[in-house]
Scaffold this motif. Structure first.
Motif, PDB file in Angstrom:
ATOM      1  N   VAL A  17       1.905  -6.579   2.958  1.00 50.92           N
ATOM      2  CA  VAL A  17       3.284  -6.760   3.431  1.00 50.92           C
ATOM      3  C   VAL A  17       4.047  -5.442   3.541  1.00 50.92           C
ATOM      4  O   VAL A  17       5.221  -5.430   3.908  1.00 50.92           O
ATOM      5  N   GLY A  18       3.376  -4.328   3.218  1.00 49.22           N
ATOM      6  CA  GLY A  18       4.063  -3.054   3.360  1.00 49.22           C
ATOM      7  C   GLY A  18       3.104  -1.891   3.219  1.00 49.22           C
ATOM      8  O   GLY A  18       2.156  -1.956   2.431  1.00 49.22           O
ATOM      9  N   ASP A  72       9.310   4.427   4.156  1.00 53.16           N
ATOM     10  CA  ASP A  72       9.535   5.519   3.215  1.00 53.16           C
ATOM     11  C   ASP A  72       9.168   5.107   1.785  1.00 53.16           C
ATOM     12  O   ASP A  72       9.691   4.130   1.258  1.00 53.16           O
ATOM     13  N   ALA A  73       8.285   5.877   1.166  1.00 58.09           N
ATOM     14  CA  ALA A  73       7.796   5.558  -0.177  1.00 58.09           C
ATOM     15  C   ALA A  73       8.930   5.480  -1.198  1.00 58.09           C
ATOM     16  O   ALA A  73       8.808   4.803  -2.218  1.00 58.09           O
ATOM     17  N   SER A  74      10.035   6.150  -0.917  1.00 59.28           N
ATOM     18  CA  SER A  74      11.139   6.112  -1.878  1.00 59.28           C
ATOM     19  C   SER A  74      11.791   4.723  -1.920  1.00 59.28           C
ATOM     20  O   SER A  74      12.536   4.413  -2.837  1.00 59.28           O
ATOM     21  N   ILE A 109      -3.074   2.109  -4.188  1.00 57.61           N
ATOM     22  CA  ILE A 109      -2.809   3.540  -4.091  1.00 57.61           C
ATOM     23  C   ILE A 109      -3.874   4.215  -3.245  1.00 57.61           C
ATOM     24  O   ILE A 109      -5.046   4.219  -3.607  1.00 57.61           O
ATOM     25  N   THR A 110      -3.458   4.776  -2.117  1.00 60.87           N
ATOM     26  CA  THR A 110      -4.402   5.500  -1.246  1.00 60.87           C
ATOM     27  C   THR A 110      -3.838   6.881  -0.919  1.00 60.87           C
ATOM     28  O   THR A 110      -4.026   7.386   0.189  1.00 60.87           O
ATOM     29  N   THR A 111      -3.149   7.459  -1.893  1.00 65.83           N
ATOM     30  CA  THR A 111      -2.609   8.810  -1.747  1.00 65.83           C
ATOM     31  C   THR A 111      -3.656   9.827  -2.196  1.00 65.83           C
ATOM     32  O   THR A 111      -4.666   9.453  -2.782  1.00 65.83           O
ATOM     33  N   PRO A 112      -3.411  11.109  -1.944  1.00 63.89           N
ATOM     34  CA  PRO A 112      -4.263  12.133  -2.558  1.00 63.89           C
ATOM     35  C   PRO A 112      -4.153  12.061  -4.087  1.00 63.89           C
ATOM     36  O   PRO A 112      -3.161  11.552  -4.622  1.00 63.89           O
ATOM     37  N   ALA A 113      -5.154  12.602  -4.759  1.00 58.76           N
ATOM     38  CA  ALA A 113      -5.232  12.554  -6.223  1.00 58.76           C
ATOM     39  C   ALA A 113      -3.956  13.087  -6.889  1.00 58.76           C
ATOM     40  O   ALA A 113      -3.469  12.503  -7.865  1.00 58.76           O
ATOM     41  N   GLU A 114      -3.401  14.150  -6.340  1.00 56.14           N
ATOM     42  CA  GLU A 114      -2.257  14.810  -6.972  1.00 56.14           C
ATOM     43  C   GLU A 114      -1.047  13.885  -7.073  1.00 56.14           C
ATOM     44  O   GLU A 114      -0.261  13.984  -8.016  1.00 56.14           O
ATOM     45  N   ILE A 173       0.844  -1.196   0.000  1.00 59.16           N
ATOM     46  CA  ILE A 173       0.000   0.000   0.000  1.00 59.16           C
ATOM     47  C   ILE A 173       0.879   1.245   0.000  1.00 59.16           C
ATOM     48  O   ILE A 173       1.837   1.326   0.773  1.00 59.16           O
ATOM     49  N   VAL A 174       0.582   2.203  -0.860  1.00 62.20           N
ATOM     50  CA  VAL A 174       1.267   3.493  -0.775  1.00 62.20           C
ATOM     51  C   VAL A 174       0.235   4.565  -0.436  1.00 62.20           C
ATOM     52  O   VAL A 174      -0.748   4.750  -1.171  1.00 62.20           O
ATOM     53  N   GLY A 175       0.488   5.266   0.659  1.00 60.84           N
ATOM     54  CA  GLY A 175      -0.459   6.257   1.155  1.00 60.84           C
ATOM     55  C   GLY A 175      -0.965   5.825   2.519  1.00 60.84           C
ATOM     56  O   GLY A 175      -1.907   5.051   2.608  1.00 60.84           O
TER      57      GLY A 175
END
Lengths: 221, 221
Positions: free
Chosen positions: B119-120, B141-143, B159-164, B95-97
Motif C-alpha cells: 500500500v506504499g 517521501d519517507a519522512s 526495508i530495501t534501502t542500502p545497509a547504511e 516498503i521503504v527504499g
DNA sequence: GCCTGTGAACTCGTTCACAGCC
DNA sequence: GGCTGTGAACGAGTTCACAGGC
C-alpha cells in the motif's frame, strides 16, 4: 599466518555454521572500517548480538585463528573467512527471468564487493529479449543458456521466473552444468545429487510474519 | 469442521514449524488444482519431499485435522492453514527504499493471492519521490512514514534501502507502530521486544553457495 | 486394512565450563 | 590476568514406532 585446517569434511560442517561464517565476515569488514585491529569472541558477541562460544566453535572447525589471552586479528580473520567461503576468486552468476526481481538483482554485484558478478540475464519472452537492464546487461534468449554458461564461465544460476517455469529452468541449469542454484520462485524444486539448491521464498517469509501478527510476537523476537 | 485448538502458546511453536505451515499451504493449493480431494501425510511427504511424521506433528499442534485411516481433506486443511497463518484477512505492506529491489517487490502482491497488498513505497531521495513504479504506486517521501502507516493501516514494513540507512528506517518503522519487519539490507538490525524482524540476506545466501562450490557439494543436497 | 496423533528415542545444534596457553 | 579451543551437558528439532480410531 597459520594455515587452514587441511581436512574438514564438508559434510561435518552444518549449514548453519556456513551461514554464520558469512555473518562473521561482515562483522570483520565493519570492525576493519572502524579501525579495530584485534577482537575477542566475547567483544564480537556483544557488539553483534552473537554467542561467543558459538563463534569460537564455528571458527575452530577450520583452524586455530585466535591467540589465547588476546583474541582474533581482524584483518587476518577476514582473510581467512574469504578463503574459507571461497570468495578469493570471482563467482559468476547467470540469472534466468528478466522480470522486476531479476533485473533488480543485476545490480546486485555492487553490494557484494568483488566476489560476485552477474554475467548474464536471460528470458524466454521475445518482448524482453534485447532490452537493457539497469545494470547495463542486455536480456538474452533463455534458449542460449548452455552456450552462455560455457562462454562466460557461469557457476551460479539464479531463478527469477514465475513458479510454473521454474522447474524447467532449473533442469536446464543443471544440464548447463551450473552446480549452485538460487531459486526465488515459490516452488519446491528438484535437483539431482551433486547440485546445490537454495530457495528464497518471499511468500514463506511474509506468511511467517502474518502468523505472528495473528498470534502475538514472542518475547525473544 | 473441527475447531482449531483453543490454546497453543505461540512460543511453543517453533519458527521452523511456522515456515513449514506455509509450505503445506502451497502443497494444498497444488493438490486442489490437481483435483485431489483427500491426501495422507505419507502421500504428501512422497509428492513434495517432506517427512510424514513431521507433517502430522506440525499440524497436530493446532488441532486434529485428519481422519484416521483416511488422511486429510485437501480443501479443509487449506482453509485451516489460511486461518492458522492469519491469512484470512489482508495484510498491508509498506516498503521503504524505492531502488530496484523495492520497486520489484511492489509487484509482489500479484504472486501471493489475496493475502498481501503493498500500500506504499517510500524513499528519501527527492529524485525518486513522485516516480511511478511498475506496480502503479507513486513513490512517496519517507519522512511521511508514520502518517502513511496510520492512514493505510500498514502492518508489515519492508526495508530495501542500502545497509547504511537500514537501522534508521527500522527505528522509524518501530516508531510508526509496524510490528513485523522484513529486512533485505545486509545488516544485523536491532528491534525492541514486541517487534518481529526477519532478515533476508542475499549476500549470505550467495556466500553459502560459494562455500559449497569451493569445498564440494554434500550428497544430501 | 490403513492412517492419524503422540510419547519415546534419537540426532543435531547450542551453550557451559574449564584446561591450556599467551 | 584474559582468551581460545573443546569435551561435556543441555536443549531443540526430527524421526521412529505404535496405540487408538476409522
Amino acid at each position: 599466518m597459520v594455515s587452514l585446517k587441511r581436512r574438514f569434511g564438508v559434510s561435518d560442517i552444518s549449514e548453519l555454521t556456513v551461514a554464520r561464517l558469512s555473518i562473521y565476515l561482515r562483522c570483520m569488514e565493519e570492525l576493519e572500517r572502524l579501525g579495530v585491529e584485534t577482537v575477542s569472541s566475547q567483544e564480537m558477541a556483544k557488539r553483534f548480538h552473537l554467542n561467543s562460544a558459538q563463534i569460537r566453535k564455528d571458527l575452530a572447525y577450520f583452524g586455530e585463528f585466535g591467540v589465547r589471552g588476546v583474541g582474533y586479528n581482524v584483518t587476518e580473520l577476514k582473510q581467512y573467512l574469504i578463503e574459507i567461503l571461497g570468495l578469493s576468486r570471482e563467482r559468476r552468476i547467470i540469472i534466468v527471468g528478466a522480470g522486476n526481481l531479476g533485473t533488480a538483482l543485476c545490480h546486485y554485484s555492487r553490494f557484494t564487493g568483488e566476489s560476485f558478478l552477474v554475467v548474464g540475464i536471460l528470458d524466454d519472452d521475445p518482448g524482453r529479449i534485447g532490452e537493457s537492464t539497469p545494470g547495463g546487461l542486455l536480456v538474452e534468449d533463455a534458449s542460449r543458456l548452455g552456450e552462455i554458461v560455457r562462454q562466460r564461465e557461469g557457476e551460479i544460476g539464479v531463478i527469477t521466473t514465475p513458479a510454473e517455469r521454474a522447474q524447467q529452468v532449473c533442469d536446464q541449469m543443471v544440464q548447463a552444468h551450473l552446480r549452485a542454484i538460487l531459486n526465488f520462485a515459490p516452488v519446491q524444486l528438484n535437483v539431482p545429487k551433486g547440485v546445490l539448491l537454495r530457495t528464497v521464498d518471499l511468500r514463506v517469509h511474509l506468511e511467517e510474519l502474518s502468523f505472528y501478527l495473528a498470534h502475538g510476537i514472542p518475547d525473544d523476537g
